[in-house]
Design a protein around this motif. Structure first.
Motif, PDB file in Angstrom:
ATOM      1  N   MET A 139       0.833  -1.211   0.000  1.00 48.78           N
ATOM      2  CA  MET A 139       0.000   0.000   0.000  1.00 48.78           C
ATOM      3  C   MET A 139       0.868   1.263   0.000  1.00 48.78           C
ATOM      4  O   MET A 139       1.858   1.361   0.723  1.00 48.78           O
ATOM      5  CB  MET A 139      -0.911   0.030   1.241  1.00 48.78           C
ATOM      6  N   ILE A 140       0.478   2.228  -0.812  1.00 51.64           N
ATOM      7  CA  ILE A 140       1.080   3.571  -0.751  1.00 51.64           C
ATOM      8  C   ILE A 140       0.422   4.251   0.461  1.00 51.64           C
ATOM      9  O   ILE A 140      -0.805   4.200   0.590  1.00 51.64           O
ATOM     10  CB  ILE A 140       0.738   4.367  -2.033  1.00 51.64           C
ATOM     11  N   PRO A 141       1.185   4.874   1.356  1.00 45.82           N
ATOM     12  CA  PRO A 141       0.593   5.360   2.621  1.00 45.82           C
ATOM     13  C   PRO A 141      -0.161   6.688   2.471  1.00 45.82           C
ATOM     14  O   PRO A 141      -0.032   7.588   3.292  1.00 45.82           O
ATOM     15  CB  PRO A 141       1.815   5.515   3.530  1.00 45.82           C
ATOM     16  N   LEU A 142      -0.930   6.802   1.386  1.00 44.39           N
ATOM     17  CA  LEU A 142      -1.640   8.056   1.102  1.00 44.39           C
ATOM     18  C   LEU A 142      -3.091   7.764   0.785  1.00 44.39           C
ATOM     19  O   LEU A 142      -3.415   6.703   0.241  1.00 44.39           O
ATOM     20  CB  LEU A 142      -1.012   8.757  -0.113  1.00 44.39           C
ATOM     21  N   GLU A 143      -3.975   8.709   1.115  1.00 47.21           N
ATOM     22  CA  GLU A 143      -5.353   8.679   0.639  1.00 47.21           C
ATOM     23  C   GLU A 143      -5.433   9.672  -0.507  1.00 47.21           C
ATOM     24  O   GLU A 143      -4.952  10.801  -0.380  1.00 47.21           O
ATOM     25  CB  GLU A 143      -6.311   9.093   1.753  1.00 47.21           C
ATOM     26  N   VAL A 144      -6.011   9.247  -1.615  1.00 50.13           N
ATOM     27  CA  VAL A 144      -6.173  10.133  -2.766  1.00 50.13           C
ATOM     28  C   VAL A 144      -7.637  10.569  -2.790  1.00 50.13           C
ATOM     29  O   VAL A 144      -8.532   9.726  -2.923  1.00 50.13           O
ATOM     30  CB  VAL A 144      -5.818   9.397  -4.081  1.00 50.13           C
ATOM     31  N   VAL A 145      -7.873  11.859  -2.608  1.00 54.60           N
ATOM     32  CA  VAL A 145      -9.245  12.384  -2.604  1.00 54.60           C
ATOM     33  C   VAL A 145      -9.459  13.171  -3.894  1.00 54.60           C
ATOM     34  O   VAL A 145      -8.616  13.990  -4.276  1.00 54.60           O
ATOM     35  CB  VAL A 145      -9.500  13.275  -1.363  1.00 54.60           C
ATOM     36  N   VAL A 146     -10.561  12.880  -4.577  1.00 50.85           N
ATOM     37  CA  VAL A 146     -10.927  13.628  -5.783  1.00 50.85           C
ATOM     38  C   VAL A 146     -12.255  14.326  -5.495  1.00 50.85           C
ATOM     39  O   VAL A 146     -13.195  13.697  -4.999  1.00 50.85           O
ATOM     40  CB  VAL A 146     -11.075  12.693  -7.005  1.00 50.85           C
ATOM     41  N   ARG A 147     -12.303  15.617  -5.790  1.00 51.59           N
ATOM     42  CA  ARG A 147     -13.503  16.410  -5.479  1.00 51.59           C
ATOM     43  C   ARG A 147     -14.061  17.061  -6.746  1.00 51.59           C
ATOM     44  O   ARG A 147     -13.298  17.657  -7.512  1.00 51.59           O
ATOM     45  CB  ARG A 147     -13.161  17.522  -4.482  1.00 51.59           C
ATOM     46  N   ASN A 148     -15.380  16.960  -6.915  1.00 51.30           N
ATOM     47  CA  ASN A 148     -16.076  17.650  -8.008  1.00 51.30           C
ATOM     48  C   ASN A 148     -16.854  18.854  -7.495  1.00 51.30           C
ATOM     49  O   ASN A 148     -17.106  19.806  -8.234  1.00 51.30           O
ATOM     50  CB  ASN A 148     -17.045  16.682  -8.695  1.00 51.30           C
ATOM     51  N   VAL A 149     -17.286  18.769  -6.248  1.00 49.52           N
ATOM     52  CA  VAL A 149     -18.110  19.801  -5.616  1.00 49.52           C
ATOM     53  C   VAL A 149     -17.517  20.031  -4.225  1.00 49.52           C
ATOM     54  O   VAL A 149     -17.106  19.071  -3.560  1.00 49.52           O
ATOM     55  CB  VAL A 149     -19.583  19.294  -5.501  1.00 49.52           C
ATOM     56  N   ALA A 150     -17.462  21.272  -3.785  1.00 48.98           N
ATOM     57  CA  ALA A 150     -16.909  21.560  -2.453  1.00 48.98           C
ATOM     58  C   ALA A 150     -17.786  20.935  -1.373  1.00 48.98           C
ATOM     59  O   ALA A 150     -19.020  21.037  -1.417  1.00 48.98           O
ATOM     60  CB  ALA A 150     -16.806  23.068  -2.243  1.00 48.98           C
ATOM     61  N   ALA A 151     -17.156  20.299  -0.407  1.00 52.01           N
ATOM     62  CA  ALA A 151     -17.875  19.704   0.735  1.00 52.01           C
ATOM     63  C   ALA A 151     -16.850  19.335   1.793  1.00 52.01           C
ATOM     64  O   ALA A 151     -15.633  19.415   1.557  1.00 52.01           O
ATOM     65  CB  ALA A 151     -18.659  18.460   0.303  1.00 52.01           C
ATOM     66  N   GLY A 152     -17.350  18.942   2.953  1.00 52.30           N
ATOM     67  CA  GLY A 152     -16.516  18.355   3.996  1.00 52.30           C
ATOM     68  C   GLY A 152     -15.328  19.208   4.375  1.00 52.30           C
ATOM     69  O   GLY A 152     -15.438  20.424   4.570  1.00 52.30           O
ATOM     70  N   SER A 153     -14.172  18.566   4.470  1.00 57.41           N
ATOM     71  CA  SER A 153     -12.999  19.251   5.024  1.00 57.41           C
ATOM     72  C   SER A 153     -12.518  20.380   4.123  1.00 57.41           C
ATOM     73  O   SER A 153     -11.947  21.359   4.606  1.00 57.41           O
ATOM     74  CB  SER A 153     -11.857  18.249   5.274  1.00 57.41           C
ATOM     75  N   MET A 154     -12.771  20.263   2.800  1.00 61.21           N
ATOM     76  CA  MET A 154     -12.314  21.348   1.929  1.00 61.21           C
ATOM     77  C   MET A 154     -13.146  22.613   2.167  1.00 61.21           C
ATOM     78  O   MET A 154     -12.612  23.725   2.215  1.00 61.21           O
ATOM     79  CB  MET A 154     -12.368  20.973   0.453  1.00 61.21           C
ATOM     80  N   SER A 155     -14.446  22.423   2.351  1.00 62.98           N
ATOM     81  CA  SER A 155     -15.303  23.584   2.632  1.00 62.98           C
ATOM     82  C   SER A 155     -14.893  24.253   3.938  1.00 62.98           C
ATOM     83  O   SER A 155     -14.820  25.476   4.035  1.00 62.98           O
ATOM     84  CB  SER A 155     -16.769  23.143   2.712  1.00 62.98           C
ATOM     85  N   LYS A 156     -14.613  23.401   4.930  1.00 59.49           N
ATOM     86  CA  LYS A 156     -14.232  23.922   6.243  1.00 59.49           C
ATOM     87  C   LYS A 156     -12.889  24.651   6.163  1.00 59.49           C
ATOM     88  O   LYS A 156     -12.748  25.768   6.650  1.00 59.49           O
ATOM     89  CB  LYS A 156     -14.115  22.740   7.212  1.00 59.49           C
ATOM     90  N   ARG A 157     -11.915  23.998   5.523  1.00 59.08           N
ATOM     91  CA  ARG A 157     -10.546  24.542   5.510  1.00 59.08           C
ATOM     92  C   ARG A 157     -10.465  25.846   4.734  1.00 59.08           C
ATOM     93  O   ARG A 157      -9.778  26.781   5.136  1.00 59.08           O
ATOM     94  CB  ARG A 157      -9.592  23.510   4.884  1.00 59.08           C
ATOM     95  N   LEU A 158     -11.206  25.902   3.606  1.00 57.91           N
ATOM     96  CA  LEU A 158     -11.054  27.049   2.701  1.00 57.91           C
ATOM     97  C   LEU A 158     -12.253  27.997   2.729  1.00 57.91           C
ATOM     98  O   LEU A 158     -12.265  28.996   1.999  1.00 57.91           O
ATOM     99  CB  LEU A 158     -10.808  26.547   1.271  1.00 57.91           C
ATOM    100  N   GLY A 159     -13.263  27.682   3.528  1.00 57.22           N
ATOM    101  CA  GLY A 159     -14.426  28.571   3.639  1.00 57.22           C
ATOM    102  C   GLY A 159     -15.250  28.631   2.363  1.00 57.22           C
ATOM    103  O   GLY A 159     -15.861  29.658   2.057  1.00 57.22           O
TER     104      GLY A 159
END
Ligand code: TMP
Length: 253
Positions: A86-106
């Protein structure tokens, strides 16, 4: 039956040694967690649904040439998979803002992004899986530049495939997370999609109503999680038998 050797136990799955070298059995538990395990419940049947749904997505990906670790489903809760590094990374792909990205970047949840955005998170529970940049990944040796290019390409292919499949049943793929492993084939190696793809690791919103059909139902106490996952399974034509009569070691094709 002789007890199998457990190789790894995570929050929602267990890996056992497989029947052949280079294989593993992936068992889907009903355990449901959020906030790095702070919230934890057993949701009856969730593992059965995720086993079926992950099979459905991985099989579809294989049919368009995206390599995955999935070999075959063994029973209601288990599937045979290829063992990978396993590569020790999670790969997240986003099409619409939600979750932690919305929180982090407002950025307001539900804002359509101008193009898919890919993020990497370091898999480390003690650090709460922090977001990392490509610079960090290369500098600390978690993956090579070639791996990064391959991970971006895999992420985008999974995104296109999953977005189309979900849109076909009236569901918008907001974002998702995949984990990637290194498979060795003779002198060659390549990166393949591993772990699972299920409503535990995606955000899925009904196109008409905006209703959430993913693990946010649990994270945010929005209602019945297994009903939401069952709705996804029904729309995709992937429904496990309800009476558990198939819950044995029988091989299925
Ligand atoms: P996030 O908005 O919390 O960063 O999550 C982005 C997507 O990744 C969302 O579909 C849920 C999924 N995800 C996981 O599957 N496991 C995780 O540990 C995290 C943080 C997110």
């Amino acid at each position: 039956m002789a007890r199998r050797r457990m190789v790894y136990e995570g929050k929602a799955k267990i890996l056992y040694e497989g029947p052949e070298p280079g294989t593993l059995i992936q068992f889907f538990k009903d355990d449901t967690t959020a906030g790095n395990g702070e919230k934890h419940e057993l949701i009856e049947g969730k593992g059965v649904l995720n086993n079926r749904l992950s099979e459905h997505f991985m099989t579809g990906l294989a049919s368009i040439g995206v390599p995955t670790h999935f070999i075959k489903r063994l029973n209601m809760r288990e599937q045979l998979v290829r063992a990978v590094e396993m590569i020790p990374l999670e790969v997240v792909v986003r099409n619409v803002a939600a979750g932690s990205m919305s929180k982090r970047l407002g950025i307001e949840e539900g804002t359509q992004l101008p193009r898919p955005i890919i993020e990497f998170y370091l898999k480390n529970d003690d650090l709460n899986d922090p977001i990392v940049s490509e610079e960090h990944i290369i500098a600390f040796g978690w993956a090579t530049q070639q791996d990064l290019d391959d991970m971006v390409s895999l992420g985008l292919r999974v995104n296109d495939f999953m977005s189309g499949m979900m849109m076909g049943v009236g569901i918008k793929l907001i974002d998702f997370k995949i984990e990637i492993g290194r498979a060795f084939e003779g002198d060659f190696q390549r990166l393949i999609v591993a772990d699972e793809i299920s409503p535990d690791s995606c955000r899925l919103w009904d196109v008409e109503t905006g209703q959430k059909l993913d693990k946010d139902v649990f994270r945010r106490d929005l209602g019945n999680l297994s009903e939401a996952y069952t709705e996804v399974a029904k729309r995709l034509g992937v429904m496990p038998r309800q009476n558990g009569s198939n819950d044995g070691p029988k091989l299925v094709h």
